[in-house]
Design an enzyme around this catalytic site. Structure first.
Site, PDB file in Angstrom:
ATOM      1  N   LYS A  68       6.992   5.619   5.361  1.00  0.00           N
ATOM      2  CA  LYS A  68       6.268   5.992   4.132  1.00  0.00           C
ATOM      3  C   LYS A  68       7.096   6.938   3.251  1.00  0.00           C
ATOM      4  O   LYS A  68       6.912   6.991   2.039  1.00  0.00           O
ATOM      5  CB  LYS A  68       4.922   6.638   4.501  1.00  0.00           C
ATOM      6  CG  LYS A  68       3.950   5.645   5.163  1.00  0.00           C
ATOM      7  CD  LYS A  68       2.720   6.332   5.731  1.00  0.00           C
ATOM      8  CE  LYS A  68       1.786   5.314   6.393  1.00  0.00           C
ATOM      9  NZ  LYS A  68       0.650   5.940   7.101  1.00  0.00           N
ATOM     10  N   TYR A 192       3.616  -3.984   3.984  1.00  0.00           N
ATOM     11  CA  TYR A 192       3.374  -2.701   4.667  1.00  0.00           C
ATOM     12  C   TYR A 192       3.639  -2.791   6.177  1.00  0.00           C
ATOM     13  O   TYR A 192       4.304  -1.941   6.765  1.00  0.00           O
ATOM     14  CB  TYR A 192       1.939  -2.249   4.372  1.00  0.00           C
ATOM     15  CG  TYR A 192       1.503  -1.053   5.188  1.00  0.00           C
ATOM     16  CD1 TYR A 192       1.968   0.229   4.871  1.00  0.00           C
ATOM     17  CD2 TYR A 192       0.652  -1.192   6.279  1.00  0.00           C
ATOM     18  CE1 TYR A 192       1.585   1.325   5.620  1.00  0.00           C
ATOM     19  CE2 TYR A 192       0.261  -0.100   7.034  1.00  0.00           C
ATOM     20  CZ  TYR A 192       0.729   1.154   6.703  1.00  0.00           C
ATOM     21  OH  TYR A 192       0.364   2.241   7.451  1.00  0.00           O
ATOM     22  N   TYR A 243      -0.951  14.176   8.801  1.00  0.00           N
ATOM     23  CA  TYR A 243      -2.388  13.865   8.655  1.00  0.00           C
ATOM     24  C   TYR A 243      -3.234  15.134   8.821  1.00  0.00           C
ATOM     25  O   TYR A 243      -2.897  16.166   8.265  1.00  0.00           O
ATOM     26  CB  TYR A 243      -2.790  12.751   9.631  1.00  0.00           C
ATOM     27  CG  TYR A 243      -1.776  11.650   9.641  1.00  0.00           C
ATOM     28  CD1 TYR A 243      -1.590  10.866   8.504  1.00  0.00           C
ATOM     29  CD2 TYR A 243      -0.956  11.423  10.729  1.00  0.00           C
ATOM     30  CE1 TYR A 243      -0.623   9.875   8.474  1.00  0.00           C
ATOM     31  CE2 TYR A 243       0.014  10.434  10.694  1.00  0.00           C
ATOM     32  CZ  TYR A 243       0.167   9.669   9.573  1.00  0.00           C
ATOM     33  OH  TYR A 243       1.121   8.700   9.526  1.00  0.00           O
ATOM     34  N   VAL A 261       3.332   6.589  14.433  1.00  0.00           N
ATOM     35  CA  VAL A 261       2.690   6.318  15.728  1.00  0.00           C
ATOM     36  C   VAL A 261       3.638   5.682  16.758  1.00  0.00           C
ATOM     37  O   VAL A 261       3.249   5.492  17.903  1.00  0.00           O
ATOM     38  CB  VAL A 261       1.404   5.455  15.631  1.00  0.00           C
ATOM     39  CG1 VAL A 261       0.259   6.208  15.001  1.00  0.00           C
ATOM     40  CG2 VAL A 261       1.663   4.136  14.943  1.00  0.00           C
TER      41      VAL A 261
END
Ligand code: GLN
Length: 312
Positions: A68, A192, A243, A261
């Site tokens: 990202k 994505y 996050y 992740v």
């Protein structure tokens, strides 16, 4: 006194190899569930051109949400500050894949590092092309940043997430209903999922992050982004890169970082170092448990922090 970075990294890697509770490997993407939690790798690219590695620093892993950062850099290059009409710049306080805020906030995601925000960024990067064109562009960009043409996408991981990415489908469709996704959701997600499935090792990732430690400059010459843009990306990494655990990461580690992740974290010490760590076991917020611990220890032992004057 000069830092003995080699020794510090070797000691951290040794220590991490012995830790028993290593967190839980992500299993909502079946292909990632197969990764052995025993791995730990670390690489530090310094501003003066050194590369220091420890543990499994040359074993490739799925960079997942770390992509990202690179996708955001590309999107800002395409549409500049107009991007901020479609995605915010505030920490979300919610999980990476949360949908709840989107209804209140009319389909405008809080920031480009939660999934919803990254899906908008992928929509921008698609720019009317087929997913393979956008993915090719991102891959070329990451290869240029790290100076390594061997970086590739793991198709099995991309396929695995395509089969199981129902939440991301929901996010894309929901934002499309608000007019904030301009292409067909399956094309945006195709792009994505492939960007998330890029594989890199710690060494390659630390090299790719160097422009963010160098105020936007490519170490090989030329500029990747302006100094202002590099600082802003670092600011977003610090405030939103982990996050709902971004505050805790800033508190414990004190430098900008972006997790994925797959268990990787890219962390930047402006003017000093670009750091990549990888350990596949995650904590409850979906961030690498040992990766965070290793960065905390590294920051403590080097004195690296964006909240204090640079150490001698
Ligand atoms: N591909 C993953 C997802 O969209 C990325 C999430 C992450 O790395 N935090 O769920």
């Amino acid at each position: 006194m000069a830092l003995d970075l080699d020794a510090i990294i070797a000691e951290i890697a040794d220590g991490m190899a012995k830790v028993e509770h290593r967190g839980r490997v992500a299993d909502y993407i079946p292909e990632l569930a197969k990764v052995d939690p025993a791995y730990f790798g670390m690489a530090v690219a310094t501003a003066d051109g050194r590369m220091l590695c420890g543990g499994h620093a040359t074993t490739p892993f799925s960079i997942q949400s770390i992509s990202k950062v690179f996708a955001l850099t590309l999107a800002l290059g395409k549409v500049g500050d107009q991007l901020w009409n479609r995605v915010g710049r505030e920490p979300s306080g919610n999980a990476f894949n949360s949908i709840v805020q989107l209804e209140h906030e009319q389909g405008i995601p809080r920031n480009p590092f939660i999934n919803a925000g990254a899906i908008v960024v992928a929509d921008v990067n698609l720019g009317g092309h087929q997913p393979r064109v956008a993915i090719g562009e991102l891959l070329r960009f990451v290869r240029y940043l790290s100076g390594d043409d061997g970086i590739a996408i793991n198709e099995a991981v991309a396929a695995s997430e395509t089969m199981t990415g129902f939440r991301n489908m929901a996010l894309a469709n929901y934002m499309r209903a608000f007019g904030n996704i301009h292409h067909a959701p399956e094309l945006v997600l195709g792009s994505y999922f492939h960007q998330c499935a890029i594989e890199m090792d710690c060494r390659q990732l630390a090299l790719a992050g160097r422009y963010l430690m160098l105020d936007g400059r490519h170490p090989g010459g030329g500029r990747v982004v302006s100094p202002r843009r590099a600082r802003r990306i670092n600011a977003l990494m610090l405030t939103c890169g982990h996050y709902d655990a971004s505050g805790d990461f800033a508190f414990r580690v004190g430098i900008p970082g972006k997790s994925g992740v797959g268990g990787g974290i890219l962390a930047i010490v402006p003017g000093r170092a670009s750091i990549a760590v990888w350990s596949p076991g995650l904590n409850a917020s979906g961030n690498s448990q040992l990766g965070t611990r290793a960065l905390e220890e590294l920051a403590q032992r080097t004195g690296w922090s964006v909240f204090s004057p640079p150490p001698d």
